[in-house]
Design an enzyme around this catalytic site. Structure first.
Site, PDB file in Angstrom:
ATOM      1  N   ASP A 159      -1.183 -20.002  51.221  1.00 39.32           N
ATOM      2  CA  ASP A 159      -2.579 -20.059  50.768  1.00 39.32           C
ATOM      3  C   ASP A 159      -3.278 -18.773  51.231  1.00 39.32           C
ATOM      4  O   ASP A 159      -4.056 -18.782  52.177  1.00 39.32           O
ATOM      5  CB  ASP A 159      -3.197 -21.309  51.418  1.00 39.32           C
ATOM      6  N   LYS A 186      -5.084 -16.478  49.248  1.00 40.49           N
ATOM      7  CA  LYS A 186      -6.360 -16.176  48.574  1.00 40.49           C
ATOM      8  C   LYS A 186      -6.634 -14.676  48.483  1.00 40.49           C
ATOM      9  O   LYS A 186      -7.699 -14.189  48.868  1.00 40.49           O
ATOM     10  CB  LYS A 186      -7.522 -16.870  49.288  1.00 40.49           C
ATOM     11  N   ASP A 218      -8.654  -8.241  45.820  1.00 42.64           N
ATOM     12  CA  ASP A 218      -8.840  -6.803  46.030  1.00 42.64           C
ATOM     13  C   ASP A 218      -8.582  -6.143  44.681  1.00 42.64           C
ATOM     14  O   ASP A 218      -8.437  -6.849  43.671  1.00 42.64           O
ATOM     15  CB  ASP A 218      -7.866  -6.311  47.126  1.00 42.64           C
ATOM     16  N   ILE A 219      -8.501  -4.819  44.633  1.00 38.85           N
ATOM     17  CA  ILE A 219      -8.218  -4.175  43.349  1.00 38.85           C
ATOM     18  C   ILE A 219      -6.779  -4.527  42.921  1.00 38.85           C
ATOM     19  O   ILE A 219      -5.941  -4.878  43.764  1.00 38.85           O
ATOM     20  CB  ILE A 219      -8.434  -2.642  43.410  1.00 38.85           C
ATOM     21  N   ASN A 276      -4.048  -3.007  42.059  1.00 36.23           N
ATOM     22  CA  ASN A 276      -2.905  -2.333  42.671  1.00 36.23           C
ATOM     23  C   ASN A 276      -2.631  -2.865  44.087  1.00 36.23           C
ATOM     24  O   ASN A 276      -1.479  -3.078  44.473  1.00 36.23           O
ATOM     25  CB  ASN A 276      -3.183  -0.818  42.707  1.00 36.23           C
ATOM     26  N   GLN A 317     -14.343 -32.543  55.847  1.00 39.26           N
ATOM     27  CA  GLN A 317     -14.349 -32.541  54.379  1.00 39.26           C
ATOM     28  C   GLN A 317     -15.536 -33.376  53.899  1.00 39.26           C
ATOM     29  O   GLN A 317     -15.760 -34.472  54.397  1.00 39.26           O
ATOM     30  CB  GLN A 317     -13.040 -33.134  53.822  1.00 39.26           C
ATOM     31  N   ARG A 341      -4.799 -32.881  58.233  1.00 35.36           N
ATOM     32  CA  ARG A 341      -4.999 -33.682  59.445  1.00 35.36           C
ATOM     33  C   ARG A 341      -4.624 -35.156  59.356  1.00 35.36           C
ATOM     34  O   ARG A 341      -4.170 -35.718  60.366  1.00 35.36           O
ATOM     35  CB  ARG A 341      -6.443 -33.497  59.932  1.00 35.36           C
TER      36      ARG A 341
HETATM   37  O1  C5P Z   1      -6.797 -31.263  57.272  1.00 35.12           O
HETATM   38  P1  C5P Z   1      -7.209 -31.230  55.821  1.00 35.12           P
HETATM   39  O2  C5P Z   1      -6.485 -32.237  54.957  1.00 35.12           O
HETATM   40  O3  C5P Z   1      -8.705 -31.271  55.640  1.00 35.12           O
HETATM   41  O4  C5P Z   1      -6.698 -29.789  55.351  1.00 35.12           O
HETATM   42  C1  C5P Z   1      -6.967 -29.262  54.081  1.00 35.12           C
HETATM   43  C2  C5P Z   1      -6.357 -27.896  53.967  1.00 35.12           C
HETATM   44  O5  C5P Z   1      -6.701 -27.350  52.703  1.00 35.12           O
HETATM   45  C3  C5P Z   1      -6.847 -26.883  55.011  1.00 35.12           C
HETATM   46  O6  C5P Z   1      -5.765 -25.984  55.290  1.00 35.12           O
HETATM   47  C4  C5P Z   1      -7.960 -26.170  54.313  1.00 35.12           C
HETATM   48  O7  C5P Z   1      -8.140 -24.853  54.780  1.00 35.12           O
HETATM   49  C5  C5P Z   1      -7.451 -26.160  52.866  1.00 35.12           C
HETATM   50  N1  C5P Z   1      -8.475 -26.059  51.841  1.00 35.12           N
HETATM   51  C6  C5P Z   1      -9.520 -26.946  51.748  1.00 35.12           C
HETATM   52  N2  C5P Z   1     -10.452 -26.804  50.761  1.00 35.12           N
HETATM   53  C7  C5P Z   1     -10.335 -25.806  49.874  1.00 35.12           C
HETATM   54  C8  C5P Z   1      -9.276 -24.915  49.937  1.00 35.12           C
HETATM   55  C9  C5P Z   1      -8.341 -25.068  50.959  1.00 35.12           C
HETATM   56  O8  C5P Z   1      -9.624 -27.881  52.534  1.00 35.12           O
HETATM   57  N3  C5P Z   1     -11.222 -25.703  48.916  1.00 35.12           N
END
Ligand code: C5P
Length: 230
Positions: A63, A65, A68-69, A71, A190, A211
């Site tokens: 993951d 993400k 950038d440009i 190249n 979340q 988690r």
């Molecule tokens: O522990 P949990 O289930 O909340 O982890 C979710 C994972 O997904 C984490 O690594 C978090 O950085 C990633 N993530 C997210 N929401 C996003 C993109 C990635 O929770 N929009």
């Protein structure tokens, strides 16, 4: 040998030995793990190599993400894909068409390339502040359709975007969804969560779950219970 998986367990820890131990427990059950920027910046290629040695058969989602440009992104994608057989890798869709095309060319056909549309941490006020005028959902849809047109394999999206993007992008498009919580599990930080079963029912293809698995007393058992409930 694990071939296909729906669940990628997010291994978010600042302890490399613990990351390897968690992967060893969880990977045989989920088949997939996700490592992110925090892990990569702390442990680099060496850290990824350690996890892959601990669990060679796992599908790995990096993951990263990238944004950038073209190249530079192509170089970054090539470098990581030359080192590891990644199942999934991602870039920011706001990098634009040329950047996504360059990334797609660089990642080869063994790795599926996903786009991040808008970060789920941004709300309407935040996207207006950075100069985006149309609403959040419209912007997410526009970026996902662009990613699909460029030939990317899918997007990472929040649970409440699944239904919209499944219609907008068609059935043959990966929707990788974090923010997933089994019924009754703690939400942690979340905000809007969905259960694994619901998310798949509305059109998610893959789930990122951290988690609820890694924080359980028995992570392998927690992962097995989630799979059993699908
Ligand atoms: O522990 P949990 O289930 O909340 O982890 C979710 C994972 O997904 C984490 O690594 C978090 O950085 C990633 N993530 C997210 N929401 C996003 C993109 C990635 O929770 N929009």
């Amino acid at each position: 040998m694990i071939k296909e998986t729906k669940i990628f367990c997010a291994i978010d820890t600042s302890d490399l030995d613990q990351a390897c131990a968690l992967s060893r427990q969880i990977a045989p059950v989920t088949g997939g793990i996700k490592l992110g920027l925090e892990f990569f910046n702390a442990f680099g290629l060496h850290g990824v190599e350690r996890v892959m040695k601990a669990t060679p058969d796992v599908q790995l989602f990096m993951d990263m993400k990238y944004h950038d440009i073209p190249n530079t992104v192509a170089g970054a994608v090539r470098a990581i894909c030359e080192n590891f057989a990644l199942a999934y890798l991602n870039v920011h869709a706001v990098g634009g068409r040329a950047m996504m095309e360059a990334a797609k060319d660089a990642c080869g056909d063994k790795t599926k390339l996903l786009a991040v549309t808008l970060l789920t941490s941004l709300d309407d006020a935040a996207i207006e502040e950075i100069g985006y005028c149309s609403g959040l959902a419209q912007r997410v849809e526009q970026l996902a359709v662009l990613a699909r047109d460029v030939g990317l394999d899918g997007v990472v999206c929040s649970a409440h975007e699944i239904a919209l993007l499944r219609v907008a992008c068609g059935n043959d498009f990966v929707l990788m969804v974090p923010g997933i919580r089994p019924k009754g599990a703690a939400k942690d930080d979340q905000k809007r969560v969905m259960s694994p079963k619901e998310a798949l029912a509305v059109g998610a293809t893959h789930l990122v779950i951290g988690r609820p698995i890694t924080g359980a007393p028995d992570p392998a058992e927690a992962a097995a219970n989630i799979l059993a409930g699908l």
